[in-house]
Design a protein around this motif. Structure first.
Motif, mmCIF file in Angstrom:
data_model
loop_
_atom_site.group_PDB
_atom_site.id
_atom_site.type_symbol
_atom_site.label_atom_id
_atom_site.label_comp_id
_atom_site.label_asym_id
_atom_site.label_seq_id
_atom_site.Cartn_x
_atom_site.Cartn_y
_atom_site.Cartn_z
ATOM 1 N N ILE A 239 46.156 41.427 51.236
ATOM 2 C CA ILE A 239 45.821 43.090 51.486
ATOM 3 C C ILE A 239 44.388 43.537 50.909
ATOM 4 C CG2 ILE A 239 46.361 45.504 50.721
ATOM 5 C CD1 ILE A 239 48.518 44.588 50.635
ATOM 6 N N VAL A 240 43.655 43.525 51.556
ATOM 7 C CA VAL A 240 42.059 43.803 51.313
ATOM 8 C C VAL A 240 41.269 45.177 51.246
ATOM 9 C CG1 VAL A 240 39.503 43.248 51.639
ATOM 10 C CG2 VAL A 240 41.503 41.341 52.049
ATOM 11 N N VAL A 241 40.954 45.721 49.510
ATOM 12 C CA VAL A 241 41.140 46.757 50.093
ATOM 13 C C VAL A 241 39.643 47.011 48.619
ATOM 14 C CG1 VAL A 241 43.397 48.299 49.507
ATOM 15 C CG2 VAL A 241 42.091 46.851 47.042
ATOM 16 N N ALA A 242 38.823 48.124 48.999
ATOM 17 C CA ALA A 242 37.889 48.390 48.248
ATOM 18 C C ALA A 242 37.677 48.468 46.760
ATOM 19 C CB ALA A 242 37.048 50.074 48.776
ATOM 20 N N SER A 243 36.494 47.796 46.426
ATOM 21 C CA SER A 243 36.222 47.825 45.139
ATOM 22 C C SER A 243 36.866 49.228 44.800
ATOM 23 C CB SER A 243 35.388 47.485 44.075
ATOM 24 O OG SER A 243 35.324 47.204 42.898
ATOM 25 N N SER A 258 61.127 42.196 40.366
ATOM 26 C CA SER A 258 62.012 42.500 41.701
ATOM 27 C C SER A 258 62.922 40.769 42.068
ATOM 28 C CB SER A 258 61.753 43.291 42.469
ATOM 29 O OG SER A 258 61.186 42.627 43.083
ATOM 30 N N ASP A 259 61.778 40.088 42.045
ATOM 31 C CA ASP A 259 62.287 38.943 42.174
ATOM 32 C C ASP A 259 61.247 38.328 41.659
ATOM 33 O OD1 ASP A 259 59.768 38.774 43.797
ATOM 34 O OD2 ASP A 259 60.893 38.969 45.592
ATOM 35 N N GLU A 260 60.479 38.114 41.021
ATOM 36 C CA GLU A 260 59.404 37.073 40.890
ATOM 37 C C GLU A 260 58.169 36.464 41.403
ATOM 38 O OE1 GLU A 260 61.712 34.401 37.882
ATOM 39 O OE2 GLU A 260 62.264 35.266 36.743
ATOM 40 N N ARG A 261 58.168 36.980 42.326
ATOM 41 C CA ARG A 261 57.033 36.946 43.433
ATOM 42 C C ARG A 261 56.489 36.449 43.024
ATOM 43 N NH1 ARG A 261 57.449 39.736 49.247
ATOM 44 N NH2 ARG A 261 59.803 38.573 48.661
ATOM 45 N N PRO A 262 55.150 35.890 43.030
ATOM 46 C CA PRO A 262 53.130 35.575 42.365
ATOM 47 C C PRO A 262 52.847 36.825 43.696
ATOM 48 C CG PRO A 262 54.271 33.673 43.852
ATOM 49 C CD PRO A 262 55.301 34.313 43.531
ATOM 50 N N ILE A 263 51.580 37.378 42.430
ATOM 51 C CA ILE A 263 51.028 38.611 42.974
ATOM 52 C C ILE A 263 49.850 37.907 42.648
ATOM 53 C CG2 ILE A 263 49.965 40.398 43.322
ATOM 54 C CD1 ILE A 263 53.479 41.162 43.176
ATOM 55 N N PHE A 264 48.869 37.492 43.493
ATOM 56 C CA PHE A 264 47.486 37.486 42.827
ATOM 57 C C PHE A 264 46.217 39.038 43.448
ATOM 58 C CE2 PHE A 264 48.272 32.715 42.420
ATOM 59 C CZ PHE A 264 47.629 32.959 41.453
ATOM 60 N N ILE A 265 45.555 39.793 41.779
ATOM 61 C CA ILE A 265 44.582 40.275 42.630
ATOM 62 C C ILE A 265 43.230 39.943 42.622
ATOM 63 C CG2 ILE A 265 43.404 42.791 42.378
ATOM 64 C CD1 ILE A 265 46.404 42.964 40.887
ATOM 65 N N ILE A 266 42.404 39.337 43.303
ATOM 66 C CA ILE A 266 41.706 38.305 42.862
ATOM 67 C C ILE A 266 39.946 38.692 43.744
ATOM 68 C CG2 ILE A 266 40.435 36.992 43.501
ATOM 69 C CD1 ILE A 266 43.171 35.314 44.582
ATOM 70 N N PRO A 267 38.623 39.258 43.014
ATOM 71 C CA PRO A 267 37.804 40.026 43.646
ATOM 72 C C PRO A 267 37.554 39.188 44.448
ATOM 73 C CG PRO A 267 37.538 39.745 41.091
ATOM 74 C CD PRO A 267 38.820 39.522 41.242
ATOM 75 N N TRP A 268 36.747 39.517 46.321
ATOM 76 C CA TRP A 268 36.604 38.923 46.957
ATOM 77 C C TRP A 268 35.157 39.212 47.357
ATOM 78 C CZ3 TRP A 268 37.377 39.876 51.787
ATOM 79 C CH2 TRP A 268 36.964 38.728 53.276
ATOM 80 N N ASN A 269 34.009 39.189 47.353
ATOM 81 C CA ASN A 269 33.378 39.783 48.349
ATOM 82 C C ASN A 269 33.165 41.373 48.626
ATOM 83 O OD1 ASN A 269 32.037 39.216 50.463
ATOM 84 N ND2 ASN A 269 33.391 39.754 52.403
ATOM 85 N N LYS A 270 32.473 41.364 47.535
ATOM 86 C CA LYS A 270 32.875 42.430 46.181
ATOM 87 C C LYS A 270 34.147 43.625 46.628
ATOM 88 C CE LYS A 270 27.538 42.518 47.218
ATOM 89 N NZ LYS A 270 26.478 42.847 48.032
ATOM 90 N N ARG A 271 34.736 43.199 47.504
ATOM 91 C CA ARG A 271 36.160 43.877 47.518
ATOM 92 C C ARG A 271 37.157 43.328 46.868
ATOM 93 N NH1 ARG A 271 33.894 42.749 52.379
ATOM 94 N NH2 ARG A 271 32.900 45.466 53.154
ATOM 95 N N LEU A 272 38.459 43.866 47.135
ATOM 96 C CA LEU A 272 39.968 42.874 46.058
ATOM 97 C C LEU A 272 41.066 42.181 47.001
ATOM 98 C CD1 LEU A 272 40.560 45.777 43.217
ATOM 99 C CD2 LEU A 272 40.149 43.472 42.658
ATOM 100 N N GLU A 273 41.125 41.125 46.777
ATOM 101 C CA GLU A 273 42.185 41.305 48.057
ATOM 102 C C GLU A 273 43.479 41.123 46.588
ATOM 103 O OE1 GLU A 273 42.837 36.844 50.950
ATOM 104 O OE2 GLU A 273 41.508 37.275 49.080
#
Length: 315
Positions: A239-243, A258-273
């Motif tokens: 999911i890519v959102v504006a900063s 809930s299920d220990e699923r890994p989640i990354f929040i990564i700055p990318w191309n002046k946005r957040l992924e």
């Protein structure tokens, strides 16, 4: 002409193999059914990492090799591969406590000896909230800050590898679809394919490398040699959102409660992924995958930035 190597698949793996083989003076042919880097490579998380999570499975050799390759990429492609700071918030309810995270960080640093990136830092609760005020403070014990790398546009890295391979004499064909694998004496000896102009062609080779990513098994189905299924497939949701004001300036690694699923929040191309893994898929090959709407609860990810997805969905 008999090639030394024929490579099926023009993603980052195929491109890297083509470059390496061509630099060794081998006669190389790379075949890609679409555009270079257009499939899995372009839809990746764009991390150049050593595999921190593999330490739990005692895959120390793999982690060391990956960390060494990360350092090489940082040196030979600094315009494409850049350092990326990653924060791991540590919560009271997490499976891995502060001591476990510290041990993993120390081992990760040890296996990356000779690196150019900074070593990890262990931060207190107060230091963590001062740097990342958007984190949920409830049950927060502190955090770990470490460094990996990011290739913001992996397609460019693919093109750079292919250009280098071509300069060393490799032949690269795009929009060429493999239709059959020739087998002699129980060994693949060549590749039949249809080129972009619709012509059927055959390339004989001493070695054929199947670097077709999630299509590996589909390629193998085009031969009389029986092969067990080699890849199952997992589906990652991006999911890519504006900063926005207060957004993290470095990557955040979390695990769903809930299920220990890994989640990354990564700055990318002046946005957040926002990136997470979905359940294993049994039948993704050969089918167009539908866009899936991810149901996210705020308590699951512990980071208020995910709320921006709710805003996007409401628009």
């Amino acid at each position: 002409m008999v090639r030394d190597v024929v490579i099926i698949g023009g993603g980052i793996n195929g491109a890297g193999i083509a470059r390496d083989a061509a630099m060794r003076g081998l006669k190389v042919l790379l075949i890609e059914k679409g555009e270079l880097g257009c499939a899995t490579t372009s839809a990746s998380t764009r991390l150049i990492h050593g595999g921190l999570r593999y330490l739990e499975h005692f895959e120390f050799g793999l982690v060391r090799e990956s960390l060494r390759e990360r350092e090489i990429l940082l040196k030979i492609a600094p315009d494409l591969v850049r350092p990326l700071a990653i924060t791991i918030p540590i919560y009271k309810q997490n499976k891995r406590g502060r001591l476990t995270i510290r041990a993993g960080m120390n081992l990760y640093d040890l296996l990356s000896w000779g690196k150019s990136l900074p070593s990890h830092q262990m931060l207190s609760r107060a230091e963590t909230l001062e740097r990342w005020p958007g984190l949920n403070p409830e049950s927060l014990l502190g955090s770990a800050l470490y460094y990996d790398a990011q290739v913001e546009f992996p397609e460019r890295l693919v093109v750079a590898n292919v250009q280098s391979a071509r300069e060393c004499g490799a032949e690269v064909l795009t929009h060429a679809r493999v239709t059959n694998l020739a087998v002699e004496g129980g060994k693949v000896s060549g590749v039949e394919f249809v080129s972009e102009d619709g012509q059927k062609q055959f390339a004989e080779a001493s070695v054929v490398i199947n670097a077709a990513g999630p299509w590996i098994d589909l390629v193998l189905e085009q031969t009389l040699i029986k092969s067990p299924r080699l890849i199952g497939g997992t589906k990652g949701s991006h999911i890519v959102v504006a900063s926005f004001p207060g957004a993290p300036r470095n990557a955040i690694y979390l695990e769903a409660r809930s299920d220990e699923r890994p989640i990354f929040i990564i700055p990318w191309n002046k946005r957040l992924e926002h990136v997470t893994d979905n359940a294993e898929l049994q039948h993704i090959l050969g089918n167009w995958m539908r866009l899936n709407v991810i149901r996210v609860s705020l308590w699951t990810v512990q980071w208020v930035a995910i709320a921006t997805y709710v805003l996007l969905k409401a628009r």
